[in-house]
Motif scaffolding. Structure first.
Motif, PDB file in Angstrom:
ATOM      1  N   THR A 193      -0.437   6.918   2.992  1.00 30.69           N
ATOM      2  CA  THR A 193      -1.664   7.728   2.967  1.00 30.69           C
ATOM      3  C   THR A 193      -1.334   9.194   3.221  1.00 30.69           C
ATOM      4  O   THR A 193      -0.358   9.530   3.900  1.00 30.69           O
ATOM      5  N   ALA A 194      -2.152  10.040   2.643  1.00 32.72           N
ATOM      6  CA  ALA A 194      -1.939  11.490   2.791  1.00 32.72           C
ATOM      7  C   ALA A 194      -2.295  11.919   4.205  1.00 32.72           C
ATOM      8  O   ALA A 194      -3.334  11.533   4.747  1.00 32.72           O
ATOM      9  N   VAL A 195      -1.410  12.703   4.809  1.00 34.75           N
ATOM     10  CA  VAL A 195      -1.623  13.245   6.153  1.00 34.75           C
ATOM     11  C   VAL A 195      -1.372  14.750   6.098  1.00 34.75           C
ATOM     12  O   VAL A 195      -0.356  15.197   5.542  1.00 34.75           O
ATOM     13  N   ALA A 238       3.750   9.118   0.092  1.00 30.17           N
ATOM     14  CA  ALA A 238       2.755  10.189   0.022  1.00 30.17           C
ATOM     15  C   ALA A 238       3.435  11.534  -0.174  1.00 30.17           C
ATOM     16  O   ALA A 238       4.602  11.729   0.193  1.00 30.17           O
ATOM     17  N   THR A 244      -1.748  14.213  -1.884  1.00 25.04           N
ATOM     18  CA  THR A 244      -2.253  12.892  -2.287  1.00 25.04           C
ATOM     19  C   THR A 244      -1.326  11.792  -1.771  1.00 25.04           C
ATOM     20  O   THR A 244      -0.115  11.995  -1.615  1.00 25.04           O
ATOM     21  N   GLY A 245      -1.942  10.649  -1.519  1.00 31.07           N
ATOM     22  CA  GLY A 245      -1.163   9.501  -1.069  1.00 31.07           C
ATOM     23  C   GLY A 245      -0.474   8.804  -2.227  1.00 31.07           C
ATOM     24  O   GLY A 245      -0.718   9.092  -3.401  1.00 31.07           O
ATOM     25  N   ARG A 270       0.823  -1.202   0.000  1.00 32.83           N
ATOM     26  CA  ARG A 270       0.000   0.000   0.000  1.00 32.83           C
ATOM     27  C   ARG A 270       0.861   1.258   0.000  1.00 32.83           C
ATOM     28  O   ARG A 270       1.906   1.324   0.651  1.00 32.83           O
ATOM     29  N   GLY A 305       1.578  12.238  -4.350  1.00 35.03           N
ATOM     30  CA  GLY A 305       2.121  10.921  -4.038  1.00 35.03           C
ATOM     31  C   GLY A 305       2.853  10.285  -5.201  1.00 35.03           C
ATOM     32  O   GLY A 305       2.603  10.592  -6.371  1.00 35.03           O
ATOM     33  N   ASN A 315      -0.689   2.265  -4.804  1.00 36.21           N
ATOM     34  CA  ASN A 315      -0.392   0.905  -4.357  1.00 36.21           C
ATOM     35  C   ASN A 315       0.459   0.183  -5.394  1.00 36.21           C
ATOM     36  O   ASN A 315       0.346   0.420  -6.602  1.00 36.21           O
TER      37      ASN A 315
END
Length: 692
Positions: free
Chosen positions: A181-183, A288, A297-298, A178, A337, A301
């Motif tokens: 993820t965006a933070v 990300a 954006t993240g 994966r 990302g 995958n």
């Protein structure tokens, strides 16, 4: 996604016209959707050749094929430096084996073939049911994998004894590792100077890294790329690095400003390339993009893994693909990302025709500079690295293992610029695939040893180990012996240990105790020195605890099987007695008897005891061999001649006259002998006493 049997049957009519009635009639299965079942492995027991999963196994039976695969566990460089994330040792990551189910008990699955010892039980492993189809197979609807969820999924695998006909794609794109993820983290690091490190514990320093074969990270933020995972874009607003596989991931873009403001010079680094070494790797997740405006954006995958074993594959223009995902949605005034790394496609088939094979890296995310277009350019995402495709025989079909393109920016200040983001590197394709299908049968390790035993001191005990196990067995006894049997000579109670080890290093240890018992004896002779012919020797041996006696040699003995025989030796001799105790043990003792041979002389006993006990029952003249008896006569006290040597035929007097025992008294004798050496007669007169 699953497809109903009715839907698949409904497609059959259409397929007849496409592949022909004959081929369709030979087909045994129409397949589509998710055909595999995935089990996260909770524990791996190499020595018992089994795995345990968290729940009851209800769809596996004896003879089913399964894929045991280790997803992560690589050792990587975690130093906060340029070498961060470099793979130091793959360990068991990517190892896989196609195994046969031997037994299913509750949540435990045992295999017929011996499991490799290189799997790491502490890493993330999964067990996948691999369907086996007899005859031909039609992929009637898109064939997919359950996405990797951190414990299971990400792989499509099946076996067909005939030809696989594609009437839909087989697609494992985007089901691998994966992406980060965006933070969102409001503000700029250190007042806008930007973070330059490779790892961090919080989003204040940068964005999340993509998932990889390195496993869970203690410091998951920042630009350093963990193995095949892309690094997260550093603060502020840098793009994430692309994930990788065999091809390296591309670096994420920077943030650049026309005027003073938040800086971001350190885009996420692309995932490190992995070697195509007979292992299977999920495509690495893209890192990300860093965000502080809520619109980063993240990462994409990575691609999954496809393994097919069949007689042939007829593609009919359809695709078998395991691509890394593109980052589709653009970031807005934040970092984007990185693309996902390509996956792997392994095809063990005699022929492969008219099929599209893909394991591409995903495209990095674009960035919309938005209202900052006149002043700032934000970091696009790096492209994902290409994956790996391998076939078993024949020429390599057309493949696409290209790396993903880098993202770009939109906006007046830097429109269509990558802003130092890079594309991913191409992957690799090859022939010569040999699937990992172990052939060494698993045999449970067992060990039986001799029962505890008792031996006599000085007697060996034969210890034996009987074992079964996988491969070649080795033995190690505590006395240093390395065979399945050993002879020991303990002097007292002793416990011996035996360890048996199979070819995989599994071992069992048992012990056997040997006790020691003993018996002893001493032999005596009285007297131990005699003059030949003058007197007997009385032998004796200890009797305590003794069951039987045997004197050797038996020469000149009255009885060789009693403890106290009488000897009349004619020469010096050594007598040995072998005794056997009631406990079964033996001992030996010896005694020497010295016999002195006198000068030529006649010895006339002055008494004898003719009582029938076998000892001194005859009045026997002892003399040197030079002598010859001329006359021996005996009279009683009344002057009656009761013994004459000549009339007795040379037999010594036994104390009788005319067959009647004579009285116990003293008798007179006359003896005439001649020694040939001197040639003269010697005459002896005297008395002899008869004792009863």
């Amino acid at each position: 996604m699953h497809f109903s049997a009715n839907l698949l049957k409904g497609l059959a009519v259409f397929f007849v016209s496409i592949i022909g009635a004959k081929e369709f009639c030979n087909a045994q299965q129409l397949i589509g959707g998710v055909i595999n079942t995935y089990y996260p492995v909770m524990s791996l027991d190499i020595c018992n050749n089994r795995v345990s999963v968290p729940f009851l196994v209800n769809n596996l039976t004896i003879g089913d094929k399964v894929l045991l695969v280790q997803i992560d566990g690589a050792e990587v460089d975690l130093n906060d430096a340029a070498g961060y994330g470099t793979v130091l040792d793959l360990k068991g990551s990517g190892l896989y084996e196609l195994l046969t189910v031997k037994d299913v008990t509750f949540n435990n699955v045992t295999f017929q073939e011996a499991i490799s010892t290189s799997f790491d039980p502490s890493a993330r492993l999964q067990l996948i049911h691999v369907p086996q189809y007899g005859g031909n197979v039609i992929v009637a609807a898109p064939l997919q994998a359950q996405p990797w969820d951190g414990t299971k999924g990400g792989i499509i695998a099946f076996i067909a004894s005939g030809t696989v006909h594609l009437m839909a794609d087989i697609d494992a794109s985007g089901v691998g590792f994966r992406g980060g993820t965006a933070v969102n983290d409001v503000g700029c690091y250190a007042g806008g100077s930007g973070f330059s490190g490779y790892r961090a514990v919080s989003s204040a320093h940068g964005a999340l890294k993509g998932e990889s074969i390195s496993g869970t990270l203690a410091e998951p933020y920042g630009r350093g790329a963990p193995a095949n995972g892309g690094g997260g874009g550093n603060d502020s607003n840098c793009g994430g690095g692309g994930g990788s596989n065999v091809g390296a991931g591309g670096q994420g873009g920077q943030r650049s400003n026309a005027s003073a403001g938040c800086q971001g010079q350190y885009g996420g680094l692309g995932g490190h390339p992995l070697p195509p070494v007979g292992r299977v790797f999920l495509g690495g997740g893209g890192g990300a993009g860093d965000g502080n405006s809520g619109a980063s954006t993240g990462g994409g995958n990575g691609g999954g893994i496809i393994i097919i074993q069949a007689q042939a594959i007829e593609g009919n223009g359809f695709a078998i693909r395991a691509n890394g995902l593109d980052v589709v949605a653009p970031a807005v005034a934040d970092g984007a990302g990185g693309g996902g790394g390509g996956g792997m496609v392994l095809l063990d088939a005699g022929t492969i025709n008219n099929v599209v094979l893909e394991a591409r890296g995903g495209k990095g995310g674009d960035v919309n500079n938005s209202t900052f277009a006149a002043d700032s350019c934000f970091g696009p995402g790096g492209g994902g690295g290409g994956g790996f495709i391998q076939v078993s025989t024949g020429a390599l079909p057309p493949v696409n293992v290209s790396g993903g393109a880098a993202g770009i920016t939109t906006g007046a200040a830097c429109i269509n610029a990558t802003n130092h983001a890079n594309a991913g590197s191409d992957g690799t394709a090859a022939t010569g695939l040999v699937l990992a299908t172990p052939s060494l049968p698993y045999t449970p390790l067992t060990l039986q040893v001799s029962n505890d035993t008792i031996v006599c001191v000085g007697t060996p005990a034969l210890l034996k180990a009987t074992a079964t196990g996988t491969g070649t067995l080795t033995y190690q006894w505590s006395n240093g012996a390395t065979t399945d049997t050993t002879s020991v000579y303990p002097t007292g109670p002793t416990t011996y240990q035996i360890t048996v080890t199979d070819s995989r290093g599994c071992s069992l240890t048992k012990t056997v105790t040997v006790d020691v018992k003993s018996i002893s004896t001493t032999a005596y002779a009285y007297p131990d020195s005699i003059v030949k012919g003058w007197e007997p020797v009385y032998l004796n041996a200890d009797t305590t605890g003794i069951q039987s006696f045997l004197w050797q040699p038996a020469l000149w003995l009255s009885d060789a099987t009693i403890h106290n025989p009488v000897a009349n030796p004619e020469d010096t001799i050594t007598y040995c007695v072998i005794v056997t105790g009631y406990n079964g043990c033996r001992d030996t003792a010896c005694v020497d008897v010295m016999v002195v041979i006198p000068e030529p002389k006649v010895h006339i006993p002055n008494a004898f005891t003719p009582n029938g006990d076998g000892i001194n029952d005859l009045w026997q003249i002892m003399m040197h061999s030079c002598y010859k008896i001329n006359t021996v006569k005996v009279w009683n006290r009344w002057g009656m001649l009761i013994y004459d040597y000549e009339r007795a035929g040379g037999v010594p007097w036994d104390g009788t006259f005319l067959g009647q025992p004579q009285a116990m008294e003293t008798y007179m004798y006359y003896i005439s002998v001649t020694c040939r050496e001197r040639n003269e007669e010697e005459v002896y007169r005297g008395t002899v006493t008869l004792i009863r």
